[in-house]
Design an enzyme around this catalytic site. Sequence first.
Site, mmCIF file in Angstrom:
data_model
loop_
_atom_site.group_PDB
_atom_site.id
_atom_site.type_symbol
_atom_site.label_atom_id
_atom_site.label_comp_id
_atom_site.label_asym_id
_atom_site.label_seq_id
_atom_site.Cartn_x
_atom_site.Cartn_y
_atom_site.Cartn_z
ATOM 1 N N ASP A 97 0.810 -1.230 0.000
ATOM 2 C CA ASP A 97 0.000 0.000 0.000
ATOM 3 C C ASP A 97 0.839 1.273 0.000
ATOM 4 O O ASP A 97 0.440 2.297 0.538
ATOM 5 C CB ASP A 97 -0.961 0.012 1.218
ATOM 6 C CG ASP A 97 -1.860 -1.214 1.218
ATOM 7 O OD1 ASP A 97 -2.247 -1.647 0.134
ATOM 8 O OD2 ASP A 97 -2.158 -1.718 2.319
ATOM 9 N N LYS A 151 1.857 1.948 -5.126
ATOM 10 C CA LYS A 151 2.406 1.349 -6.358
ATOM 11 C C LYS A 151 1.482 1.588 -7.550
ATOM 12 O O LYS A 151 1.927 1.904 -8.643
ATOM 13 C CB LYS A 151 2.609 -0.173 -6.163
ATOM 14 C CG LYS A 151 3.597 -0.525 -5.061
ATOM 15 C CD LYS A 151 3.694 -2.023 -4.864
ATOM 16 C CE LYS A 151 2.449 -2.648 -4.278
ATOM 17 N NZ LYS A 151 2.125 -2.237 -2.902
ATOM 18 N N GLY A 200 -4.365 -4.508 -3.747
ATOM 19 C CA GLY A 200 -5.459 -3.557 -3.957
ATOM 20 C C GLY A 200 -4.860 -2.201 -4.233
ATOM 21 O O GLY A 200 -4.154 -1.648 -3.392
ATOM 22 N N HIS A 201 -5.091 -1.691 -5.433
ATOM 23 C CA HIS A 201 -4.506 -0.408 -5.817
ATOM 24 C C HIS A 201 -5.608 0.580 -6.144
ATOM 25 O O HIS A 201 -6.554 0.240 -6.842
ATOM 26 C CB HIS A 201 -3.617 -0.573 -7.051
ATOM 27 C CG HIS A 201 -2.710 -1.753 -6.990
ATOM 28 N ND1 HIS A 201 -1.751 -1.898 -6.012
ATOM 29 C CD2 HIS A 201 -2.618 -2.858 -7.759
ATOM 30 C CE1 HIS A 201 -1.103 -3.033 -6.203
ATOM 31 N NE2 HIS A 201 -1.618 -3.639 -7.249
ATOM 32 N N GLN A 248 2.095 -6.181 -3.104
ATOM 33 C CA GLN A 248 2.564 -6.254 -1.707
ATOM 34 C C GLN A 248 3.859 -5.454 -1.527
ATOM 35 O O GLN A 248 4.060 -4.499 -2.251
ATOM 36 C CB GLN A 248 2.757 -7.720 -1.263
ATOM 37 C CG GLN A 248 1.457 -8.493 -1.098
ATOM 38 C CD GLN A 248 0.896 -9.051 -2.393
ATOM 39 O OE1 GLN A 248 1.591 -9.710 -3.125
ATOM 40 N NE2 GLN A 248 -0.358 -8.797 -2.674
HETATM 41 P P1 GDP Z 1 -0.705 0.143 -3.575
HETATM 42 O O1 GDP Z 1 -1.327 -1.105 -3.058
HETATM 43 O O2 GDP Z 1 0.754 0.213 -3.309
HETATM 44 O O3 GDP Z 1 -1.046 0.397 -5.016
HETATM 45 O O4 GDP Z 1 -1.342 1.343 -2.736
HETATM 46 P P2 GDP Z 1 -2.896 1.550 -2.382
HETATM 47 O O5 GDP Z 1 -3.587 2.040 -3.609
HETATM 48 O O6 GDP Z 1 -3.444 0.369 -1.694
HETATM 49 O O7 GDP Z 1 -2.777 2.681 -1.274
HETATM 50 C C1 GDP Z 1 -2.232 3.927 -1.540
HETATM 51 C C2 GDP Z 1 -3.326 4.994 -1.328
HETATM 52 O O8 GDP Z 1 -2.739 6.267 -1.279
HETATM 53 C C3 GDP Z 1 -4.336 5.075 -2.462
HETATM 54 O O9 GDP Z 1 -5.585 5.424 -1.947
HETATM 55 C C4 GDP Z 1 -3.796 6.168 -3.361
HETATM 56 O O10 GDP Z 1 -4.813 6.845 -4.094
HETATM 57 C C5 GDP Z 1 -3.206 7.083 -2.346
HETATM 58 N N1 GDP Z 1 -2.010 7.821 -2.793
HETATM 59 C C6 GDP Z 1 -1.024 7.436 -3.625
HETATM 60 N N2 GDP Z 1 -0.067 8.380 -3.692
HETATM 61 C C7 GDP Z 1 -0.463 9.381 -2.870
HETATM 62 C C8 GDP Z 1 0.124 10.622 -2.486
HETATM 63 O O11 GDP Z 1 1.205 11.001 -2.890
HETATM 64 N N3 GDP Z 1 -0.584 11.373 -1.583
HETATM 65 C C9 GDP Z 1 -1.780 10.979 -1.087
HETATM 66 N N4 GDP Z 1 -2.389 11.774 -0.212
HETATM 67 N N5 GDP Z 1 -2.351 9.813 -1.415
HETATM 68 C C10 GDP Z 1 -1.689 9.034 -2.298
HETATM 69 P P1 IMO Z 2 -0.865 -4.271 -2.136
HETATM 70 O O1 IMO Z 2 -0.438 -4.804 -3.481
HETATM 71 C C1 IMO Z 2 -0.892 -4.682 2.183
HETATM 72 C C2 IMO Z 2 -0.924 -8.737 3.810
HETATM 73 C C3 IMO Z 2 -2.174 -9.147 4.551
HETATM 74 C C4 IMO Z 2 -1.564 -10.094 5.563
HETATM 75 C C5 IMO Z 2 -0.471 -10.793 4.770
HETATM 76 C C6 IMO Z 2 -0.878 -12.144 4.206
HETATM 77 O O2 IMO Z 2 -2.160 -3.555 -2.149
HETATM 78 O O3 IMO Z 2 0.246 -3.493 -1.521
HETATM 79 P P2 IMO Z 2 -2.392 -12.880 2.160
HETATM 80 O O4 IMO Z 2 -3.833 -12.653 1.870
HETATM 81 O O5 IMO Z 2 -1.488 -12.356 1.104
HETATM 82 O O6 IMO Z 2 -2.072 -14.299 2.488
HETATM 83 O O7 IMO Z 2 -2.097 -12.041 3.506
HETATM 84 O O8 IMO Z 2 -0.150 -9.918 3.710
HETATM 85 N N1 IMO Z 2 -1.147 -8.240 2.433
HETATM 86 C C7 IMO Z 2 -1.096 -6.950 2.092
HETATM 87 N N2 IMO Z 2 -0.926 -5.852 2.843
HETATM 88 N N3 IMO Z 2 -0.996 -4.568 0.842
HETATM 89 C C8 IMO Z 2 -1.159 -5.661 0.069
HETATM 90 O O9 IMO Z 2 -1.130 -5.605 -1.270
HETATM 91 C C9 IMO Z 2 -1.258 -6.926 0.688
HETATM 92 N N4 IMO Z 2 -1.428 -8.191 0.240
HETATM 93 C C10 IMO Z 2 -1.354 -8.977 1.317
HETATM 94 O O10 IMO Z 2 -2.798 -8.047 5.152
HETATM 95 O O11 IMO Z 2 -0.944 -9.356 6.594
HETATM 96 MG MG MG Z 3 -2.834 -1.706 -1.751
#
Ligand code: GDP
Ligand code: IMO
Ligand code: MG
Length: 429
Positions: free
Chosen positions: A13, A16, A40-41, A223
């Site tokens: 999170d 990416k 989850g992105h 991840q």
């Molecule tokens: P990922 O799993 O690495 O793709 O990240 P996620 O999408 O799960 O979580 C990142 C969250 O931060 C998302 O809701 C993005 O829209 C948000 N985000 C990404 N870059 C920025 C940033 O520079 N500033 C802020 N405030 N939010 C951001």
């Molecule tokens: P993105 O791509 C954050 C964490 C789960 C748990 C552990 C194992 O959005 O960054 P699993 O279901 O993979 O067996 O769970 O890994 N986890 C993540 N945490 N971002 C993710 O993906 C994750 N994918 C799995 O919360 O701790």
């Molecule tokens: Mg994510």
Amino acid sequence: MANVTVIGAQWGDEGKGKIVDWLASRADCVVRFQGGHNAGHTLVVGENVYKISLVPSGIVTGTLSIIGNGVVLDPWALKAEIEKLEGQGVTVTAKNFAVADNCPLILPFHRDLDALRETAAGKGKIGTTGRGIGPAYEDKVGRRAIRVCDLAHLDDLDAQLDRLCAHHDALRAGFGEPPIDRAALVAQLREIAPFVLQFAEPVWKRLRDVRKAGKRILFEGAQGVLLDVDHGTYPFVTSSNTVSGTVASGTGMGPNAAGFVLGIVKAYTTRVGSGPFPSELEDETGELLGRRGHEFGTVTARKRRCGWFDAVLVRQTCALSGVTGIALTKIDVLDGFETIKICTGYKLNGKLIDYLPSHAAEQAAVEPVYEEMEGWKGTTVGARSWADLPAQAIKYIRRIEELIECPVASVSTSPERADTILVRDPFEG
Ligand code: GDP
Ligand code: IMO
Ligand code: MG
């Protein structure tokens, strides 16, 4: 060095998806190489918000998007996600999307087993996403997985099902669950098979041709390195290798395909699920980071745990993944803090150490050592050049670079695609 590999350098999170989407318009192809729909992105493009788990984030820009063999594929989740994307006006066809035909499938009983184990573990649970990721990878290395290519041969599945069911029925019996209903499973697979097969191919061949043509490939990690099954906070990890090296085995390309390794790094630290987190803030400051950063999981809507930036961890993950440069995200979330702390070392049994040890109990026992910096007045939100940043924010970024021993290639200042400062173009090496 035309290719770029994006990996998460913390616990996932990091943002990416935003960075992959931002880079995707300049790539010819975006490829997932590990994980599954546990990822989850969130992508924000103007008024539109896309939530993506399984399909590479490049699909939103219409870039050729490929799911490599290292991914575990839930065919029903794939269908649901594609339908949702199409509902948002994104076109997904066999021209711009392909799935490796040697991907192992996540089946309904994998999800069940994931949930049964977590429930049985009680307080000791891993806090998985409940998607069946771990059980599906177990079947892959246990050599009993059903794979995408098997969907074209459902009449010849008996011997494979014998092996698979013998294993799972024993496990299920242990949980007091009935055996797998083989007929129902085959019927479900028969129904979903045409949908998946329209995208299935030996993607290594397509990738070979893309490469031969001198085109640019963007590898999209899911991840983060701290969730890597070897290098992460074991056993509180996911079941795949999340480091950049997985690009090779997870796509069918050689290790020199990875190119520029871009580590995505959040300006503070978050984690979902259980496990050690040295710089965690279980106080009002942690709550504030969570509120300002909207730190709720994209997949499970769980509240993410929050803490200060941990330079020890990121220095370690950059080394473990051969990171060329980092994309620092969410710096805007730190706007308005009077002071900001950075973890620069740990104390373990009274001794100062500069790395996270391997043993779970030691990982849980390390105490963070902090240095404190002044915060900044004014805002970084939406900044698109260094000149838009307060001097103190630049100081914070420079200090991070120094501590993690890795240069900053870009800085992200809002969820919006264009709100990004480019320091060094990863496609230019
Ligand atoms: P990922 O799993 O690495 O793709 O990240 P996620 O999408 O799960 O979580 C990142 C969250 O931060 C998302 O809701 C993005 O829209 C948000 N985000 C990404 N870059 C920025 C940033 O520079 N500033 C802020 N405030 N939010 C951001
Ligand atoms: P993105 O791509 C954050 C964490 C789960 C748990 C552990 C194992 O959005 O960054 P699993 O279901 O993979 O067996 O769970 O890994 N986890 C993540 N945490 N971002 C993710 O993906 C994750 N994918 C799995 O919360 O701790
Ligand atoms: Mg994510």
